[in-house]
Enzyme design. Structure first.
Site, PDB file in Angstrom:
ATOM      1  N   LYS A 203       0.833  -1.193   0.000  1.00 26.05           N
ATOM      2  CA  LYS A 203       0.000   0.000   0.000  1.00 26.05           C
ATOM      3  C   LYS A 203       0.875   1.253   0.000  1.00 26.05           C
ATOM      4  O   LYS A 203       2.048   1.210   0.383  1.00 26.05           O
ATOM      5  CB  LYS A 203      -0.882   0.025   1.252  1.00 26.05           C
ATOM      6  CG  LYS A 203      -1.944  -1.055   1.347  1.00 26.05           C
ATOM      7  CD  LYS A 203      -2.706  -0.902   2.654  1.00 26.05           C
ATOM      8  CE  LYS A 203      -3.773  -1.974   2.827  1.00 26.05           C
ATOM      9  NZ  LYS A 203      -4.902  -1.782   1.929  1.00 26.05           N
ATOM     10  N   ASP A 273      -2.670  -7.931  -1.146  1.00 21.62           N
ATOM     11  CA  ASP A 273      -3.480  -6.966  -0.412  1.00 21.62           C
ATOM     12  C   ASP A 273      -4.948  -7.383  -0.355  1.00 21.62           C
ATOM     13  O   ASP A 273      -5.757  -6.720   0.279  1.00 21.62           O
ATOM     14  CB  ASP A 273      -3.347  -5.569  -1.027  1.00 21.62           C
ATOM     15  CG  ASP A 273      -3.807  -4.471  -0.083  1.00 21.62           C
ATOM     16  OD1 ASP A 273      -3.856  -4.726   1.142  1.00 21.62           O
ATOM     17  OD2 ASP A 273      -4.124  -3.368  -0.560  1.00 21.62           O
ATOM     18  N   ARG A 277      -9.982 -11.901   2.702  1.00 17.20           N
ATOM     19  CA  ARG A 277     -10.789 -13.046   2.267  1.00 17.20           C
ATOM     20  C   ARG A 277     -10.047 -14.363   2.454  1.00 17.20           C
ATOM     21  O   ARG A 277     -10.671 -15.412   2.620  1.00 17.20           O
ATOM     22  CB  ARG A 277     -11.229 -12.849   0.819  1.00 17.20           C
ATOM     23  CG  ARG A 277     -10.117 -12.841  -0.198  1.00 17.20           C
ATOM     24  CD  ARG A 277     -10.509 -12.150  -1.492  1.00 17.20           C
ATOM     25  NE  ARG A 277     -10.633 -10.705  -1.338  1.00 17.20           N
ATOM     26  CZ  ARG A 277     -10.982  -9.878  -2.318  1.00 17.20           C
ATOM     27  NH1 ARG A 277     -11.230 -10.355  -3.529  1.00 17.20           N
ATOM     28  NH2 ARG A 277     -11.076  -8.584  -2.101  1.00 17.20           N
TER      29      ARG A 277
END
Length: 424
Positions: A203, A273, A277
């Protein structure tokens, strides 16, 4: 320190106040309801009063309902301690509001803690201890951490967390007030990423700054269970928190890796990233193994959900129309905001892979169109077909900066909805 009284009125302010909806006189502040949206107006008024440097208030008068008092407290809250709201109404209303406040404060504290303070194992331990303090002998739990996760075939949590020196963990907690052999009514699953650097799909600094909030799902379902227990929950509930730090190191999982899950599903990593999940997949399989009639997972999962519903709603998904309706009714009963987004069987196949059964995302910026539904479709692969399932993408759980409705930091928006679902 003097306490300011806060009153509600349906009368317009005196002419010299102009169009102000909050006026002051001595130790009193008055919120002038204008009929448009009283809940939103009161929450915004609370922010205005707080911005004046006022830290202690007492709510007074007959117009204060439970919902109006609660949204005032939500608007008045801040990430820094040292503020206080005094409730009004009868004893039962005050007790309910206090139970809500304890649960929301616990969730806020967890979410606002720094990543250094809150490691994955500490998150699991603190959640388990808080619920044990509430439920006593009705609560039992275990924490699986580090290499033991692989031995138990919880490959997603292990893969995401192996890049950190602090081990990943899965909390399995059982609240059973009924007795031995009782069926599990509801299973709760929470995303507990205590810090998300993005891994090798790194990020930006701006995007990483608030990623202490990425365990908001774990905090939300834990606080919701605690609140439901405090208000008389009498059904068996299991809680699964999927806890890890997603960091970059020589041990971190990489793009192109393939994970083989406990149910045999193979997953190609195309974006490190899209890690939430991956850990939730383990939690959903564990929840399915419990035989729960209803499985609820909560996660700060996708920016796509925020783009779709803003940070004023939590997005909800389910294959069952009746489950969506139940979630909407539960949220409405406690004046929280949810909005359903699409989830069809073909969403399971929207992240194709040439090397595995599915990829964990799509190899395009932001995961491509329909990213929130695509993530829900991925998760669906790991849910028992016998269970009803609700996925909550917590778009409203955290504010990067103070707004007209919220202080900066955790909001706890969603805690009441899940607690209400547990009662139904």
């Amino acid at each position: 320190m003097q306490v300011m009284n806060v009153l509600l009125t349906q009368q317009a302010p005196a002419e010299h106040w102009g169009k102000a909806d909050v006026t002051y006189e001595g130790q009193n502040s008055v919120i002038h309801l204008n009929g448009a949206d009283p809940l939103r107006q009161v929450q915004m008024a609370a922010r205005k009063i707080r911005s004046q440097g006022i830290s202690q208030v007492q709510l007074e008068g007959e117009l204060w309902t439970v919902d109006l008092q609660w949204v005032f407290a939500q608007g008045f809250a801040s990430a820094k301690p040292g503020y206080q709201v005094g409730w009004c109404g009868d004893d039962a209303e005050k007790q309910l509001l206090e139970h809500r406040l304890v649960a929301a404060t616990f969730a806020r504290k967890l979410i606002n803690d720094t990543p250094e303070e809150l490691s994955p194992v500490k998150l699991a331990q603190q959640a388990a201890q808080w619920l044990t303090d509430i439920g006593g002998n009705n609560v039992s739990y275990s924490i699986i951490e580090g290499q033991e996760l692989l031995e138990k075939k919880w490959v997603g949590i292990h893969a995401v967390g192996r890049g950190s020196e602090r081990p990943p963990a899965l909390l399995e907690l059982d609240f059973n007030p009924i007795g031995e052999g009782a069926p599990v009514d509801v299973a709760l699953v929470g995303k507990g990423i205590t810090f998300d650097s993005g891994g090798y799909s790194l990020k930006s600094s701006e995007g990483m700054l608030t990623m202490k909030c990425d365990m908001g799902g774990a905090a939300t379902v834990t606080a919701a269970l605690g609140l439901a227990m405090k208000t008389g929950l009498n059904k068996r509930v299991k809680l699964y928190l999927c806890c890890a730090e997603n960091l970059v190191s020589g041990h971190a999982f990489k793009l192109g890796d393939i994970l083989t899950y406990k149910n045999g599903t193979t997953v190609e990593i195309v974006n490190t990233d899209a890690e939430g999940r991956l850990v939730l997949a383990d939690g959903l399989q564990a929840a399915s193994e419990s035989g729960a009639k209803l499985i609820i997972d909560a996660a700060t999962l996708t920016g796509a959900a925020v783009m779709a519903v803003s940070n004023q709603y939590n997005a909800i998904f389910s294959p069952q129309a009746e489950t969506i309706k139940l979630a909407q009714e539960s949220a409405a009963a406690v004046s929280e905001n949810v909005w359903p987004l699409p989830l069809d069987p073909w969403h399971k196949d929207t992240c194709p892979s040439a090397y595995a059964d599915t990829a964990n995302s799509r190899p395009v910026k932001g995961g491509g169109a329909g990213g929130a539904s695509n993530a829900a479709g991925f998760l669906w692969r790991f849910v028992s077909p016998e269970a009803n399932w609700l996925h909550i993408d917590l778009a409203a759980a955290f504010e990067n900066n103070a707004s007209a409705l919220w202080g900066a930091g955790a909001t706890a928006h969603g805690v009441l909805t899940v607690a209400e679902l547990l009662k139904r």
